[in-house]
Motif scaffolding. Structure first.
Motif, PDB file in Angstrom:
ATOM      1  N   ARG A 117      14.196  -2.523   4.411  1.00 19.04           N
ATOM      2  CA  ARG A 117      12.872  -2.755   4.969  1.00 19.04           C
ATOM      3  C   ARG A 117      11.821  -1.904   4.276  1.00 19.04           C
ATOM      4  NH1 ARG A 117      13.645  -3.630  11.514  1.00 19.04           N
ATOM      5  NH2 ARG A 117      15.511  -4.952  11.388  1.00 19.04           N
ATOM      6  N   GLN A 118      12.176  -0.676   3.922  1.00 15.89           N
ATOM      7  CA  GLN A 118      11.236   0.178   3.198  1.00 15.89           C
ATOM      8  C   GLN A 118      10.917  -0.412   1.831  1.00 15.89           C
ATOM      9  OE1 GLN A 118      13.489   3.813   3.287  1.00 15.89           O
ATOM     10  NE2 GLN A 118      12.510   4.556   5.163  1.00 15.89           N
ATOM     11  N   THR A 119      11.950  -0.924   1.144  1.00 12.47           N
ATOM     12  CA  THR A 119      11.739  -1.533  -0.168  1.00 12.47           C
ATOM     13  C   THR A 119      10.877  -2.783  -0.047  1.00 12.47           C
ATOM     14  OG1 THR A 119      13.868  -0.696  -0.952  1.00 12.47           O
ATOM     15  CG2 THR A 119      12.883  -2.526  -2.183  1.00 12.47           C
ATOM     16  N   LEU A 120      11.156  -3.622   0.963  1.00  8.91           N
ATOM     17  CA  LEU A 120      10.365  -4.830   1.166  1.00  8.91           C
ATOM     18  C   LEU A 120       8.918  -4.497   1.489  1.00  8.91           C
ATOM     19  CD1 LEU A 120      10.210  -7.894   1.444  1.00  8.91           C
ATOM     20  CD2 LEU A 120      10.935  -7.643   3.830  1.00  8.91           C
ATOM     21  N   ALA A 121       8.702  -3.460   2.290  1.00  7.86           N
ATOM     22  CA  ALA A 121       7.331  -3.068   2.635  1.00  7.86           C
ATOM     23  C   ALA A 121       6.563  -2.629   1.398  1.00  7.86           C
ATOM     24  CB  ALA A 121       7.369  -1.942   3.673  1.00  7.86           C
ATOM     25  N   PHE A 132       0.446  -7.398   5.122  1.00  9.56           N
ATOM     26  CA  PHE A 132       1.693  -7.329   5.888  1.00  9.56           C
ATOM     27  C   PHE A 132       1.989  -5.904   6.348  1.00  9.56           C
ATOM     28  CE2 PHE A 132       2.144 -10.835   2.833  1.00  9.56           C
ATOM     29  CZ  PHE A 132       2.380 -11.889   3.698  1.00  9.56           C
ATOM     30  N   ALA A 133       0.968  -5.083   6.441  1.00  9.26           N
ATOM     31  CA  ALA A 133       1.181  -3.676   6.794  1.00  9.26           C
ATOM     32  C   ALA A 133       1.728  -3.546   8.208  1.00  9.26           C
ATOM     33  CB  ALA A 133      -0.124  -2.899   6.667  1.00  9.26           C
ATOM     34  N   SER A 134       2.723  -2.696   8.369  1.00  7.73           N
ATOM     35  CA  SER A 134       3.327  -2.424   9.673  1.00  7.73           C
ATOM     36  C   SER A 134       3.766  -0.975   9.700  1.00  7.73           C
ATOM     37  CB  SER A 134       4.529  -3.331   9.926  1.00  7.73           C
ATOM     38  OG  SER A 134       5.162  -3.009  11.143  1.00  7.73           O
ATOM     39  N   ASP A 135       3.553  -0.323  10.836  1.00  7.95           N
ATOM     40  CA  ASP A 135       3.927   1.088  10.921  1.00  7.95           C
ATOM     41  C   ASP A 135       5.446   1.221  10.871  1.00  7.95           C
ATOM     42  OD1 ASP A 135       4.509   3.787  12.216  1.00  7.95           O
ATOM     43  OD2 ASP A 135       2.320   3.804  12.093  1.00  7.95           O
TER      44      ASP A 135
END
Length: 206
Positions: A117-121, A132-135
């Motif tokens: 998920r970190q890589t995808l973000a 697509f920013a998400s905390d």
């Protein structure tokens, strides 16, 4: 390809050590598992957990927390975390078979899933900045894991209890009568939260 080859080589080299650590192989029968388990009585903390989802039915679980195991009885779908043998056993009442997984499997999934998920973000932030920013706190809460301990939520107390907020969003509220736990009970309870309840590590630490 060179990286893949090195990965396989590393896994092959580690295989003998990993095999030696297996206290109960996945192909063992229930008789073999029981024969390998200590039979002495253990002190245990029991609790009932109810999860509601809007208008849906209440899902209740009866939980037994002991030093060497955690048993979760959930309407005929039961799970046993065997901490002595490092296995997670699951079965349905009346079934002729059961599942046996390594106790490391769930932990490994959370670690790799958070990395994914970190890589995808990062990829999405590069392709479409801000769209697509998400905390990251929400992914950490869903997985119950963070690679570096960080308190992402603002903690507030009031007359009813304690709440954790991310900006203006209420994430968790802790209220109601509290009780004290021994060191062993607290360890078993936190271990149950870490494996079964989607809770941010910041809240779980408290």
């Amino acid at each position: 390809m060179r990286g893949i080859g090195l990965l396989f080589l590393a896994l092959f080299a580690a295989a003998p050590a990993m095999a030696a650590d297996v206290a109960a192989p996945p192909q063992w029968s229930s008789d073999q598992v029981r024969a390998a388990r200590p039979a002495a009585r253990e002190p245990a903390l029991t609790l009932d957990v109810a999860e509601t989802g809007g208008d849906g039915p209440v899902q209740a679980e009866h939980v037994t927390l002991a030093p060497s195991f955690t048993l979760i009885e959930a309407g005929g779908k039961d799970r046993l975390y065997d901490h002595a043998l490092c296995r997670v056993l699951s079965w349905r009442s009346g079934a002729a078979s059961f599942h046996s997984d390594s106790c490391y499997a769930g932990v490994a999934f959370r670690v790799f899933e958070l990395r994914n998920r970190q890589t995808l973000a990062r990829m999405l932030a590069h392709v479409a900045p801000g769209k697509f920013a998400s905390d990251p706190a929400w992914d950490e809460a869903e997985l119950g894991f963070q690679d570096t301990p960080v308190d992402r939520f603002a903690r507030r107390t009031d007359a009813r209890g304690v709440e954790f907020r991310l900006g203006e969003t209420l994430a968790v509220r802790l209220d109601g009568p509290m009780t004290s736990l021994s060191a062993g009970e607290a360890k078993a309870f936190v271990r149950f939260l870490a494996t079964e309840i989607p809770l941010h590590p910041q809240v779980r630490r408290e």
